[in-house]
Enzyme design. Structure first.
Site, PDB file in Angstrom:
ATOM      1  N   PHE A 132      -0.873  -4.604  -2.451  1.00  0.00           N
ATOM      2  CA  PHE A 132      -1.483  -4.294  -1.161  1.00  0.00           C
ATOM      3  C   PHE A 132      -0.370  -3.855  -0.220  1.00  0.00           C
ATOM      4  CE2 PHE A 132      -2.781  -5.185   3.177  1.00  0.00           C
ATOM      5  CZ  PHE A 132      -3.987  -4.508   3.226  1.00  0.00           C
ATOM      6  N   ASP A 218       8.224  -4.331  -0.294  1.00  0.00           N
ATOM      7  CA  ASP A 218       7.284  -4.629   0.785  1.00  0.00           C
ATOM      8  C   ASP A 218       7.338  -6.139   1.012  1.00  0.00           C
ATOM      9  OD1 ASP A 218       5.166  -5.239   2.411  1.00  0.00           O
ATOM     10  OD2 ASP A 218       3.733  -3.903   1.410  1.00  0.00           O
ATOM     11  N   LYS A 247       4.329  -8.774  10.014  1.00  0.00           N
ATOM     12  CA  LYS A 247       3.735 -10.112  10.101  1.00  0.00           C
ATOM     13  C   LYS A 247       4.629 -11.140  10.821  1.00  0.00           C
ATOM     14  CE  LYS A 247      -0.015  -9.632   6.880  1.00  0.00           C
ATOM     15  NZ  LYS A 247      -0.088  -8.784   5.700  1.00  0.00           N
TER      16      LYS A 247
HETATM   17  C1  LIG Z   1      -0.471  -7.328   5.600  1.00  0.00           C
HETATM   18  C2  LIG Z   1       0.316  -6.486   4.675  1.00  0.00           C
HETATM   19  C3  LIG Z   1       0.514  -5.114   4.909  1.00  0.00           C
HETATM   20  C4  LIG Z   1      -0.155  -4.375   6.028  1.00  0.00           C
HETATM   21  O1  LIG Z   1       0.197  -4.855   7.283  1.00  0.00           O
HETATM   22  P1  LIG Z   1      -0.676  -4.431   8.570  1.00  0.00           P
HETATM   23  O2  LIG Z   1       0.089  -5.036   9.714  1.00  0.00           O
HETATM   24  O3  LIG Z   1      -2.026  -4.994   8.386  1.00  0.00           O
HETATM   25  O4  LIG Z   1      -0.687  -2.954   8.605  1.00  0.00           O
HETATM   26  C5  LIG Z   1       1.316  -4.415   4.041  1.00  0.00           C
HETATM   27  N1  LIG Z   1       1.896  -5.023   2.996  1.00  0.00           N
HETATM   28  C6  LIG Z   1       1.735  -6.338   2.736  1.00  0.00           C
HETATM   29  C7  LIG Z   1       2.424  -6.949   1.564  1.00  0.00           C
HETATM   30  C8  LIG Z   1       0.931  -7.112   3.561  1.00  0.00           C
HETATM   31  O5  LIG Z   1       0.743  -8.396   3.282  1.00  0.00           O
END
Ligand SMILES: *Cc1c(COP(=O)(O)O)cnc(C)c1O
Length: 402
Positions: A132, A218, A247
């Site tokens: 994701f 990521d 986050k």
């Molecule tokens: C939450 C998340 C995203 C996306 O972040 P947003 O602030 O919702 O755009 C991308 N990569 C990972 C691994 C995530 O957990």
């Protein structure tokens, strides 16, 4: 107003619950109930709610300056970038407002690197199933999940996905001369709290080095102390070329960042990328305040200690409820319980007991408590999870008997 006549897009399946205030690991709903928050806004409220140091940072910055354009210097942004580089592999930082934007910046940085090196054909980004990376058009293509791609037109080209655990396929694409980068989460969050074995991460680093493919991590969900390391990849003793962060870095204020080595960022020259809000003084003040706390020498040892305790208590829970839970997964304070009964029912039952936990793919109940939790709060959460598990088990037994 009821759910159905809400003026909002109906994109979220919202629980019928609203909160008024929070303090530490607790939230209070508008109807006055107290909840223990073990999802922390999906790993966002890393320091819990209303952390005094963050509240102070917001207040004092709000009285001074909210926004200036990135055509000017932003000293707090310079400072935050320097601190992030000091604490990590990185030499350069680009600030964004969200995780998806941080991943987008990472993808652009990787492609632009090869372009600047005279290899414009190297554009392919290789990802892993269950990933994701966000909800923009590029990041849904990177994530490769049909449920997020459907109906949004042609999938953005230049993304190739291999099955989780298919090392042969990964090797094949890393060796391909048109591959720009491999993009992975060290621990898949949404995908079901699946941690890549540290050996796999090491191997990936070595293979990328052999072929000049950039390693992009990521760490939007796993970063900023979540795993007990400042960033999850540190556990493997490797460093990426580029990393997306968001986050937890803002502790609840929208902040994201793309970190890179000087070499990997070398294509991102003036005019190649930009953001109106990214790196604004409010965001920078809050993120600097988050780092004040997270970089304290006692902070990560606390996370590791309390995470070890939570992990141990969850082991006991899985043992006590073998008909409800199959196993536990994850690392640090990104933990999952693979459920045998529908995870949605366990999450709803936990909420009724006064505990907030998240869902994840693969029928997993995901625990992402604030990093400041105490052992007493762990005990309270596990008690509530036990009650929730017993409740769901009883409901299924009744159904089976009927
Ligand atoms: C939450 C998340 C995203 C996306 O972040 P947003 O602030 O919702 O755009 C991308 N990569 C990972 C691994 C995530 O957990």
């Amino acid at each position: 107003m009821t759910m159905t006549d809400s003026a909002l897009f109906t994109t979220y399946a919202r629980a019928p619950l609203a909160f008024e205030r929070g303090e530490g690991a607790y939230l209070w709903s508008t109807d006055g109930r107290r909840y223990l928050d073990f999802m922390a806004g999906i790993a966002v409220n890393a320091l819990g709610h209303a952390h005094p140091h963050l509240v102070e940072a917001v207040k004092s910055q709000a009285e001074k300056l909210w926004h200036v354009s990135n055509i000017f210097q932003i000293p707090d942004g310079e400072r935050l970038a320097e601190r992030l580089c000091e604490a990590t592999f990185a030499d350069r930082v680009f600030f964004t407002n969200s995780g998806a934007e941080a991943v987008e910046a990472a993808i652009k940085t990787a492609r632009r690197y090869h372009f600047a090196k005279g290899q414009p054909e190297r554009t392919r980004i290789v990802t892993v199933s269950g990933a994701f990376h966000g909800r923009t058009l590029a990041t849904i293509a990177a994530g490769g999940q049909e449920k997020y791609l459907e109906g949004f037109g042609p999938k953005a080209p230049g993304f190739e996905q291999v099955a989780y655990g298919d090392d042969k396929a990964l090797e094949h694409w890393i060796a391909d001369p048109e591959t720009a980068a491999v993009l992975i989460e060290p621990v898949q969050g949404e995908g079901g709290v699946r941690a890549f074995p540290l050996e796999v991460l090491k191997d990936l680093r070595r293979r990328c080095d052999e072929t000049g493919v950039l390693l992009v991590l990521d760490e939007v969900q796993t970063g900023v102390g979540r795993t007990g390391h400042l960033f999850a990849h540190e556990a493997a003793g490797i460093t990426p070329d580029i990393m997306a962060v968001a986050k937890g870095i803002g502790g609840g204020f929208p902040v994201g960042a793309c970190l890179a080595t000087a070499e990997a960022a070398s294509g991102m020259v003036p005019g190649t990328h930009g953001s109106t809000f990214g790196g604004n003084p409010m965001a920078m003040a809050v993120a600097n305040a988050v780092l004040d706390v997270v970089l304290d020498e006692d902070f990560l040892p606390h996370v590791r200690r309390v995470a070890g305790y939570l992990n141990q208590r969850l082991g006991g829970l899985v043992d006590s409820f073998p008909d409800v839970f199959a196993d536990q997964r994850g690392t640090g304070l990104i933990l999952g319980l693979k459920a045998k009964l529908p995870n949605t029912e366990i999450i709803a039952a936990a909420r009724e007991e006064g505990l907030l936990v998240a869902g994840a793919g693969d029928n997993v109940v995901r625990l992402l408590p604030p990093l400041i939790i105490t052992e007493a709060e762990v005990d309270a959460a596990v008690d509530l999870l036990e009650r929730a598990a017993a409740r769901v088990r009883a409901a299924h037994a009744a159904k089976g008997a009927a």
